[in-house]
Design a protein around this motif. Sequence first.
Motif, PDB file in Angstrom:
ATOM      1  N   GLY A  79      29.124  34.443  22.122  1.00 49.02           N
ATOM      2  CA  GLY A  79      27.801  34.738  22.652  1.00 49.02           C
ATOM      3  C   GLY A  79      27.708  36.178  23.091  1.00 49.02           C
ATOM      4  O   GLY A  79      28.061  37.080  22.344  1.00 49.02           O
ATOM      5  N   ALA A  80      27.277  36.400  24.314  1.00 46.57           N
ATOM      6  CA  ALA A  80      27.073  37.756  24.825  1.00 46.57           C
ATOM      7  C   ALA A  80      28.338  38.266  25.504  1.00 46.57           C
ATOM      8  O   ALA A  80      29.038  37.521  26.193  1.00 46.57           O
ATOM      9  N   PRO A  81      28.660  39.550  25.298  1.00 49.18           N
ATOM     10  CA  PRO A  81      29.829  40.127  25.968  1.00 49.18           C
ATOM     11  C   PRO A  81      29.553  40.331  27.450  1.00 49.18           C
ATOM     12  O   PRO A  81      28.398  40.280  27.904  1.00 49.18           O
ATOM     13  N   VAL A  82      30.620  40.560  28.211  1.00 48.34           N
ATOM     14  CA  VAL A  82      30.449  40.961  29.608  1.00 48.34           C
ATOM     15  C   VAL A  82      29.782  42.328  29.626  1.00 48.34           C
ATOM     16  O   VAL A  82      30.189  43.239  28.895  1.00 48.34           O
ATOM     17  N   HIS A  83      28.762  42.480  30.449  1.00 45.18           N
ATOM     18  CA  HIS A  83      28.061  43.767  30.521  1.00 45.18           C
ATOM     19  C   HIS A  83      28.868  44.718  31.412  1.00 45.18           C
ATOM     20  O   HIS A  83      28.537  44.948  32.586  1.00 45.18           O
ATOM     21  N   ILE A  84      29.911  45.253  30.820  1.00 46.00           N
ATOM     22  CA  ILE A  84      30.862  46.100  31.535  1.00 46.00           C
ATOM     23  C   ILE A  84      30.181  47.344  32.082  1.00 46.00           C
ATOM     24  O   ILE A  84      30.497  47.811  33.182  1.00 46.00           O
ATOM     25  N   SER A  85      29.240  47.877  31.340  1.00 46.35           N
ATOM     26  CA  SER A  85      28.564  49.107  31.762  1.00 46.35           C
ATOM     27  C   SER A  85      27.866  48.930  33.096  1.00 46.35           C
ATOM     28  O   SER A  85      27.919  49.812  33.963  1.00 46.35           O
ATOM     29  N   ASN A  86      27.202  47.794  33.302  1.00 42.54           N
ATOM     30  CA  ASN A  86      26.509  47.540  34.566  1.00 42.54           C
ATOM     31  C   ASN A  86      27.498  47.430  35.727  1.00 42.54           C
ATOM     32  O   ASN A  86      27.235  47.923  36.832  1.00 42.54           O
ATOM     33  N   ILE A  87      28.631  46.797  35.462  1.00 44.31           N
ATOM     34  CA  ILE A  87      29.643  46.628  36.504  1.00 44.31           C
ATOM     35  C   ILE A  87      30.241  47.980  36.867  1.00 44.31           C
ATOM     36  O   ILE A  87      30.390  48.323  38.048  1.00 44.31           O
ATOM     37  N   GLU A  88      30.585  48.764  35.845  1.00 42.34           N
ATOM     38  CA  GLU A  88      31.172  50.084  36.094  1.00 42.34           C
ATOM     39  C   GLU A  88      30.184  50.991  36.827  1.00 42.34           C
ATOM     40  O   GLU A  88      30.574  51.748  37.721  1.00 42.34           O
ATOM     41  N   ASN A  89      28.928  50.913  36.465  1.00 45.22           N
ATOM     42  CA  ASN A  89      27.925  51.742  37.124  1.00 45.22           C
ATOM     43  C   ASN A  89      27.789  51.371  38.594  1.00 45.22           C
ATOM     44  O   ASN A  89      27.704  52.252  39.463  1.00 45.22           O
ATOM     45  N   TYR A  90      27.774  50.085  38.898  1.00 46.57           N
ATOM     46  CA  TYR A  90      27.645  49.627  40.281  1.00 46.57           C
ATOM     47  C   TYR A  90      28.841  50.095  41.112  1.00 46.57           C
ATOM     48  O   TYR A  90      28.682  50.605  42.228  1.00 46.57           O
ATOM     49  N   ILE A  91      30.041  49.957  40.557  1.00 47.05           N
ATOM     50  CA  ILE A  91      31.258  50.362  41.262  1.00 47.05           C
ATOM     51  C   ILE A  91      31.294  51.874  41.441  1.00 47.05           C
ATOM     52  O   ILE A  91      31.610  52.386  42.527  1.00 47.05           O
ATOM     53  N   SER A  92      30.967  52.613  40.386  1.00 43.88           N
ATOM     54  CA  SER A  92      31.028  54.073  40.437  1.00 43.88           C
ATOM     55  C   SER A  92      29.978  54.644  41.373  1.00 43.88           C
ATOM     56  O   SER A  92      30.239  55.606  42.102  1.00 43.88           O
ATOM     57  N   ASP A  93      28.784  54.060  41.363  1.00 43.38           N
ATOM     58  CA  ASP A  93      27.722  54.528  42.256  1.00 43.38           C
ATOM     59  C   ASP A  93      28.116  54.304  43.713  1.00 43.38           C
ATOM     60  O   ASP A  93      27.897  55.166  44.571  1.00 43.38           O
ATOM     61  N   ASN A  94      28.710  53.162  43.999  1.00 42.82           N
ATOM     62  CA  ASN A  94      29.180  52.868  45.348  1.00 42.82           C
ATOM     63  C   ASN A  94      30.257  53.857  45.778  1.00 42.82           C
ATOM     64  O   ASN A  94      30.257  54.353  46.907  1.00 42.82           O
ATOM     65  N   TYR A  95      31.162  54.168  44.853  1.00 39.12           N
ATOM     66  CA  TYR A  95      32.257  55.101  45.157  1.00 39.12           C
ATOM     67  C   TYR A  95      31.711  56.495  45.454  1.00 39.12           C
ATOM     68  O   TYR A  95      32.147  57.161  46.389  1.00 39.12           O
ATOM     69  N   PHE A  96      30.753  56.930  44.669  1.00 35.87           N
ATOM     70  CA  PHE A  96      30.162  58.254  44.875  1.00 35.87           C
ATOM     71  C   PHE A  96      29.419  58.323  46.200  1.00 35.87           C
ATOM     72  O   PHE A  96      29.421  59.349  46.876  1.00 35.87           O
ATOM     73  N   ALA A  97      28.795  57.240  46.581  1.00 37.82           N
ATOM     74  CA  ALA A  97      28.002  57.233  47.803  1.00 37.82           C
ATOM     75  C   ALA A  97      28.870  57.233  49.062  1.00 37.82           C
ATOM     76  O   ALA A  97      28.500  57.817  50.079  1.00 37.82           O
ATOM     77  N   LYS A  98      30.029  56.602  48.978  1.00 41.56           N
ATOM     78  CA  LYS A  98      30.835  56.397  50.185  1.00 41.56           C
ATOM     79  C   LYS A  98      32.067  57.290  50.289  1.00 41.56           C
ATOM     80  O   LYS A  98      32.650  57.407  51.360  1.00 41.56           O
ATOM     81  N   THR A  99      32.473  57.878  49.192  1.00 38.05           N
ATOM     82  CA  THR A  99      33.775  58.533  49.177  1.00 38.05           C
ATOM     83  C   THR A  99      33.676  59.977  48.735  1.00 38.05           C
ATOM     84  O   THR A  99      33.012  60.294  47.760  1.00 38.05           O
ATOM     85  N   LYS A 100      34.372  60.835  49.439  1.00 33.85           N
ATOM     86  CA  LYS A 100      34.544  62.208  48.972  1.00 33.85           C
ATOM     87  C   LYS A 100      35.694  62.249  47.977  1.00 33.85           C
ATOM     88  O   LYS A 100      36.668  61.521  48.113  1.00 33.85           O
ATOM     89  N   LEU A 101      35.573  63.111  46.976  1.00 34.92           N
ATOM     90  CA  LEU A 101      36.663  63.251  46.021  1.00 34.92           C
ATOM     91  C   LEU A 101      37.894  63.788  46.737  1.00 34.92           C
ATOM     92  O   LEU A 101      37.795  64.612  47.645  1.00 34.92           O
TER      93      LEU A 101
END
Length: 438
Positions: A79-101
Motif C-alpha cells: 500500500g502506501a509507504p511511511v511518509h518519512i519526509s513529514n516525520i523528518e520535517n517535524y523532528i528537524s523543525d523541533n530541533y531547529f526551534a529548541k537547539t543551538k547548533l
Amino acid sequence: MAFDVITEAKRCLNCKKPMCRTGCPIHTPIPDMIHMFLEGQITEAGDMVFKNNPLSIVCSLICNHENQCEGHCVLNHKGAPVHISNIENYISDNYFAKTKLLAPAEKKGMRAAVIGAGPAGLTIAILLAQRGYDITIFESKDKIGGVLRYGIPEFRLPKKILDRYMDKLKALGIHVRPNTAIGKTIQIDDLFRDGYKAVSIGTGVWWPNTLRIKGETLGNVHYAIHYLVNPDVYDLGESVNVIGAGNAAMDVARTNLRNGATKVTCFSITPTAAASHTELEYAKMDGVEFVYCVRPVEITEKGTWFEKVEWDENNEMHVVPDSLVFYPSDSTIISISQGPSNLLKNAGVEVNKKGLVVANAAGITSKEGIFASGDVVKGAKTVVEAVAYSKQVADAMDEYMQELLAKEKAAKEETAVHEALANEETLNETEKDGESPA
C-alpha cells in the motif's frame, strides 16, 4: 499535526535491512530516527539527523522522496509507504526551534573560505565550523541560500527556514560577506594572501543553457533561472509557454499561475516529463498543461513554433516532416537546465568543456588548497546529492588543514630545537672563554 506524525511513525516496521536508508542519497538513519522519536527522544533524534545532514529540514521538504527514502519503503508492496519526509520535517523543525547548533569546543586557529552560500557551501561551512575552524562565507547575492532561496518558490520552501539558518551560522561564529562575488573585485589568490588555508568553491550553476534558435533575444522571452530569482518583477501576461518539463519548469509554471497567468503550457521534447512524479502531479492540479514530443524551432512575440518528433526503439529522435505547429503565448520561458558562470576562470583551477570544476570524489581540484563541491562540479543535481558530496569535501578539507597544522607544529618544534642547540653552544663557548689556565 503531531498526532498525524506519530500515527505515521508507528507504521514503520523498523526493518532489519532498512531499504529506506539505502534509497536515501545521504543514508539518513531513518529507522533510528523514528524509533527515538516514538521513545520521546525528539531532540536527540533531531541532533542525530542534523549531524548526518546539516540541511535535513530543507531536504525533508524538497527531496524527491518518491524515488528515494519513501520509494524504497517495503510498505510500498502492500500500500502506501511511511511518509518519512513529514516525520523528518517535524523532528528537524523541533530541533531547529529548541537547539543551538553545537559550537566548537576549541578553536584551531586556522581560517577557511567558503565561496557560495548554497547547499554545498552551507554544509561545508557548518561542518568545518563545528570542528573548530574560522569560516567566512562569500556570497554573491544579498542573502544566503543560493538555489534554495533564489531557485525554489516560496510555496515549496519557505524562506524563513533559510533565515533561521542565518541565526545558526552566527551562533557558530561563521562570518558571511553578502554581495561579494569572488572572481570580480576579490580573487582567490587574495584569500590565501590574507591567511585562508583552504578554499571551497560552491558557486552553483547560474548561467542558463540556451536553445540557440531564432527569437531567443526578444523582449518577452526569459530564462527560468533568472525568473525564479524574483518572479514579481516580471510582467508575463495571461498566457505563458514554458519550454522544458523538469522540476525547475514545474516551479516556473506553478509560479506563473500564482502570479496572474491564466494559461501555462509546458513543452517537452521527450514522451514523458523529466520532473518527478510528485512535482508533475502538483503542476497538473494547479492547472498547468503539457505537450510532449515537440521541439522548438522559432520564438516570436506572439508565441512559439514547434515541430513534432518521434522516438524509436533505440531512443533516437526523428523529426516528423511537415509537422510545424504554432502555440500562441504572451511570453516564453526557457527551462532547459543551466551551467556554471565564468567568474572563476582566472583562479587557476582546471575546468572541463562545460565549464564545471574538475575535482575528485573528495572535491580536490588541480590547485593545492582549493576544493569544490555541489553543482559547480556535478552539474545541476538535487540538494541532497550536493550535501552528501559536500560532507566528503568537508572531510578532505579538514584532513588537508590538519596536515598543515601538523607541519606547522613540526616546523615550530624543529625551530625550537635549533634555537636550544644554538643557545647551548653559545653557553658552552661563554664558559670556555671564562675558564682560567691550570
